[in-house]
Write an enzyme that holds these catalytic residues in place. Structure first.
Site, short mmCIF file in Angstrom:
data_model
loop_
_atom_site.label_atom_id
_atom_site.label_comp_id
_atom_site.label_asym_id
_atom_site.label_seq_id
_atom_site.Cartn_x
_atom_site.Cartn_y
_atom_site.Cartn_z
N GLU A 104 0.79 -1.24 0.00
CA GLU A 104 0.00 0.00 0.00
C GLU A 104 0.82 1.29 0.00
O GLU A 104 0.53 2.21 0.75
CB GLU A 104 -0.95 -0.01 1.21
N GLU A 115 -6.16 -10.81 -1.06
CA GLU A 115 -6.97 -10.58 0.16
C GLU A 115 -8.45 -10.53 -0.17
O GLU A 115 -9.18 -9.65 0.28
CB GLU A 115 -6.53 -9.27 0.83
C1 XIL Z 1 -6.00 -6.28 8.44
C2 XIL Z 1 -6.30 -7.42 9.40
O1 XIL Z 1 -7.21 -8.30 8.79
C3 XIL Z 1 -6.86 -6.89 10.71
O2 XIL Z 1 -6.99 -7.93 11.66
C4 XIL Z 1 -5.95 -5.80 11.25
O3 XIL Z 1 -6.56 -5.23 12.40
C5 XIL Z 1 -5.70 -4.73 10.21
O4 XIL Z 1 -5.17 -5.33 9.04
N1 XIL Z 1 -4.84 -4.69 3.77
C6 XIL Z 1 -3.82 -5.51 4.19
C7 XIL Z 1 -4.03 -6.38 5.36
O5 XIL Z 1 -2.79 -5.60 3.52
O6 XIL Z 1 -2.85 -6.59 6.09
C8 XIL Z 1 -5.10 -5.83 6.26
O7 XIL Z 1 -5.34 -6.78 7.31
C9 XIL Z 1 -6.36 -5.54 5.49
C10 XIL Z 1 -6.09 -4.51 4.43
#
Ligand code: XIL
Length: 360
Positions: free
Chosen positions: A158, A264
């Site tokens: 990101e 994701e």
């Molecule tokens: C999220 C997790 O799922 C949560 O448990 C945590 O509180 C915050 O992060 N993008 C990403 C992930 O790359 O690492 C994130 O994961 C969600 C968005």
């Protein structure tokens, strides 16, 4: 006569349903089996998932895992002189025991990153040299520990801004400008030359952001930086993305010679920002929200479409990972309301959308 025919039809329908159920049970087929000739199917996991009913589901349905939080800088490296390996090790050991691939997530991010990295003992920003040294030491330690066990890493997560700027403003850019990005890839490659290295981001189907990510990756490739793939997070919703934008993203990033993984995946039943999460602070208490028939239908159609596209581009796609196991627990519940973004319901049973995803 008519009632007889009706009864007979009903009987036949119910036996064939039974047959399908029995057959499915006997075959014990999971997502990973349906997609065997396409790409691995992964899931984001927490150590807690292994001590409950989820662990069977994980083993039956998936052949890859990503630690949801355990390998992020904050959790794994809370102080300069202290690493916390337990959760990450638990996940890697579970994967090895069950022959699952592991994607590492993530080596460099603006969030879930400890303050000590950026500051000296007086609390001031460290120099660029020191920050890069710390990044190198972190990446080298974590990647080396799991060398040969983790096949792919989300190296930088990101880094591109959602707004009009190019890079997201963060401590990383404040102290190093753009340099942290290429350095992170170089450090990871030095620590494990066999690992497949990804740049990972969200909103990758929104043209303005996609163009910036493309520009970043093109620049890295031209400079010979070891970046091998792009992770498209796929935090989508019932209203995003369109087939056209999704296909365009796959084609654009593939044209750079990068492999593509959807890292994701979840499909929020609400439309809106970042997978439908409520904007932070807006509402704190959990709202009672139903999974309505309309949501179910819209979500099923979106899942059907995106997997249709994934199959079409199987040459370009080397993995699809869901973000969490089932609707029982999902990170999208976190900010105020229940969401139902996954293929398994709160009882860990396949939802209607599941059957659409495996029907081809
Ligand atoms: C999220 C997790 O799922 C949560 O448990 C945590 O509180 C915050 O992060 N993008 C990403 C992930 O790359 O690492 C994130 O994961 C969600 C968005």
């Amino acid at each position: 006569m008519k009632t007889h025919i009706r009864k007979l039809t009903l009987f036949m329908a119910s036996t064939s349903l039974l047959f399908i159920a029995a057959n499915n049970y006997k075959d014990n087929k999971g997502l990973k089996d349906y997609y065997k000739k396409y790409f691995p199917i992964g899931v984001a996991v927490r150590p807690a998932d292994f001590s409950s009913g989820e662990s069977n589901l994980i083993i039956n349905e998936f052949n890859s895992v990503t630690p949801e939080n355990a390998m992020k800088m904050g959790p794994i490296h809370p102080r300069e002189d202290r690493y916390y390996w337990r959760d990450a090790d638990t996940i890697v050991n579970f994967a090895i025991r069950n022959k699952l691939k592991v994607r590492g997530h993530t080596l460099c991010w603006h969030a879930q990153t400890p303050n000590w990295l950026f500051t000296d003992s007086a609390g001031n920003n460290v120099s660029k040299e020191i920050l890069l040294q710390r990044l190198e030491s972190h990446i080298n330690t974590v990647v080396s520990r799991y060398k040969g066990k983790i096949y792919a890493w989300d190296v930088v997560n990101e880094a591109i801004a959602d707004g009009p700027e190019y890079l997201r403003k963060s401590k990383w850019t404040e102290i190093t400008g753009e340099e942290f990005i290429e350095k992170a890839f170089e450090y990871a490659h030095a620590a494990d030359p066999d690992a497949v290295l990804f740049y990972n981001d969200y909103n990758t189907e929104i043209p303005a952001k996609r163009d910036k990510i493309y520009k970043l990756l093109k620049g890295l490739k031209e400079k010979g930086i070891p970046v091998h793939g792009v992770g498209l997070q796929a935090h989508w919703s019932v209203s995003t993305p369109t087939r056209q934008e999704l296909e365009k993203s796959i084609e654009m990033f593939s044209s750079l010679g990068l492999q593509i993984q959807f890292t994701e995946l979840d499909i929020s039943v609400y439309s809106g920002r970042q997978g439908g999460q409520l904007i932070q602070g807006q509402q704190q208490q959990q709202q009672k929200a139903e999974f309505t028939a309309e949501m179910e239908q819209q979500q099923l159609e979106k899942y059907k479409m995106v997997f249709d596209v994934f199959r079409k581009y199987k040459k370009n796609i080397t993995g699809v990972t869901f973000w969490n196991v089932s609707d029982k627990y999902t990170w999208l519940d976190g900010r105020g309301r229940k969401n139902y973004p996954l293929l398994f319901d709160q009882e860990l049973k396949p939802k209607k959308a599941y059957w659409e995803v495996v029907k081809f």
